[in-house]
Write a protein that holds these residues in place. Structure first.
Motif, PDB file in Angstrom:
ATOM      1  N   ASP A  82       0.837  -1.212   0.000  1.00  0.00           N
ATOM      2  CA  ASP A  82       0.000   0.000   0.000  1.00  0.00           C
ATOM      3  C   ASP A  82       0.864   1.251   0.000  1.00  0.00           C
ATOM      4  N   THR A 141       2.238   1.667  -3.409  1.00  0.00           N
ATOM      5  CA  THR A 141       1.186   2.164  -4.306  1.00  0.00           C
ATOM      6  C   THR A 141       0.947   3.654  -4.088  1.00  0.00           C
ATOM      7  N   GLU A 142       0.885   4.044  -2.803  1.00  0.00           N
ATOM      8  CA  GLU A 142       0.674   5.464  -2.504  1.00  0.00           C
ATOM      9  C   GLU A 142       1.837   6.312  -2.986  1.00  0.00           C
TER      10      GLU A 142
END
Length: 429
Positions: free
Chosen positions: A69, A72-73
């Motif tokens: 995550d 991805t961020e």
């Protein structure tokens, strides 16, 4: 009794059967206790192993998910900042081009300023009555003011563009720096995401749970990213409008200068026409004056001859009167002949005075005409000089017209081009 076999016993105390049974029972109970403890230990170890394995796997999976995550961020922020950086670089390049074009336009204004100043100085060299504050002089000075105002406007715009470029480059530096940090962070997190317990180069680290001194919270990091994005968006929001404003001002000032130049050229051509018309009229007046002076000169000659003839006639009449004074006796009478001769003398004298006065008037008129002719010659020379000055000004100003505004073979061709009448004119066979 006699012993046939010799037996030997250890010199240690022997226990009884009851004690043996007791020892045996004790060993059994101890073995059972140990087995029970070993079973509990094995069961507890198996439970601990299972629980720790499950927790380790779930912790690893959850942390991998968190890392994914986070990657991805970070990737999303990297793409966003990369897009902002590309937009910033594009706007900086375009703004630099517009700034360079404006500076070139500003440099090109030096030629109109020099030409206009030379035209003003040249027209100031006119002589006599031709040195006037006419429309051409007014429009030339107005054109000089327009060009100077345009230079000031473009200079201010170049300064504003330079300041805007500095702000854009500062924002680009911050975005680029933050983008590099995010790329390094992405590389680190992706490397961590690829690590597992079977990888090489794994080791214990001293004080692995420490918090770096310069670390910040997630909310602070997110606020910093939003601030960088907002800063770039704010600078990019008005850059397009700023560039368009520069182009509009550049085109507007160019059109204003061209319009003023065309109007100044029209005024100079109009002044040339007026001067040429006045010159032609003056030449016609000069020609008529010369003819009048020739006629007056002939009339003066005839008046002189008439005066000379009257002088001889007076002499003749006075001589007759004088001769008649010599008559003797009663013949010296005032007869009609004497009265007629006296009247003739008086009449001739009056005629002589009239002729003399007319001759003087004619000479004065002739002298006045001659003086006026000299003035007309000087005025004609001044008009010719003024005419040549304005023509030279127009020729000098022809360097200001380039492209489709360049001077054609004649004004008729220029008017045809301006009115787009070339399609209406039939071609010559």
């Amino acid at each position: 009794m006699a012993k046939s076999v010799t037996t030997y016993e250890k010199p240690t105390p022997h226990i009884g059967l009851a004690d043996w049974y007791a020892k045996q029972w004790e060993l059994e109970k101890s073995a059972e206790t140990r087995r029970s403890d070993a079973f509990d230990l094995r069961n507890t170890g198996r439970i601990i192993r299972a629980e720790t394995q499950i927790r380790t796997e779930w912790d690893t999976r959850m942390n991998n998910t968190r890392l994914e995550d986070r990657v991805t961020e970070l990737s999303r922020w990297e793409n966003l900042l990369q897009s902002l950086l590309e937009r910033l670089e594009l706007e900086i390049r375009l703004l630099k081009d517009d700034k360079a074009d404006t500076e070139t336009e500003l440099e090109n204004l030096n030629i109109p300023v020099q030409v206009t100043a030379q035209c003003i100085s040249m027209r100031d060299c006119r002589r006599g009555t031709e040195l006037t504050y006419d429309d051409g002089d007014t429009e030339l000075k107005k054109e000089l003011c327009v060009v100077e105002g345009t230079k000031n406007t473009l200079t201010n715009r170049v300064q504003a563009a330079w300041e805007k470029l500095n702000r854009l480059e500062e924002v680009r530096f911050k975005v680029n720096l933050d983008l590099q940090d995010k790329r390094e962070t992405l590389e680190i997190d992706r490397e961590n995401l690829s690590l597992d317990r079977t990888c090489a180069n794994l080791s214990y680290k001293p004080d692995a749970l420490r918090t770096p001194n310069n670390s910040i919270s997630y909310d602070t990091w997110l606020e910093h990213c939003r601030h960088i994005k907002l800063l770039a968006d704010n600078e990019l929001s008005d850059t397009y409008s700023f560039r368009e404003a520069i182009r509009v001002i550049r085109e507007r000032t160019r059109n204003n200068i061209r319009a003023q130049q065309d109007f100044t050229d029209f005024t100079l051509r109009k002044r040339i026409y007026q001067t040429q018309k006045a010159k032609n009229e003056l030449e016609w007046q000069k020609l008529k004056m010369q003819r009048e002076m020739d006629t007056l000169q002939k009339e003066l000659t005839r008046l002189d001859k008439a005066l000379l003839a009257k002088t001889d006639a007076i002499k003749c009449a006075e001589t007759r009167l004088e001769n008649r004074t010599c008559r003797p006796g009663f013949e010296l009478c005032r007869d009609e002949s004497e009265i007629g001769l006296k009247e003739e003398v008086l009449q001739l004298r009056q005629t002589k005075e009239d002729l003399t006065e007319r001759i003087n008037c004619a000479k004065a008129t002739y002298n006045g005409l001659e003086s006026l002719l000299i003035r007309m010659d000087k005025n004609l020379d001044d008009k010719q000089h003024s005419l040549m000055t304005d023509i030279m000004c127009l020729d000098m100003r022809s360097t200001l017209k380039t492209g489709d505004r360049a001077r054609l073979a004649n004004e008729t061709d220029r008017n045809i081009v301006l009115t787009r009448m070339e399609k209406e004119i039939p071609r010559e066979n």
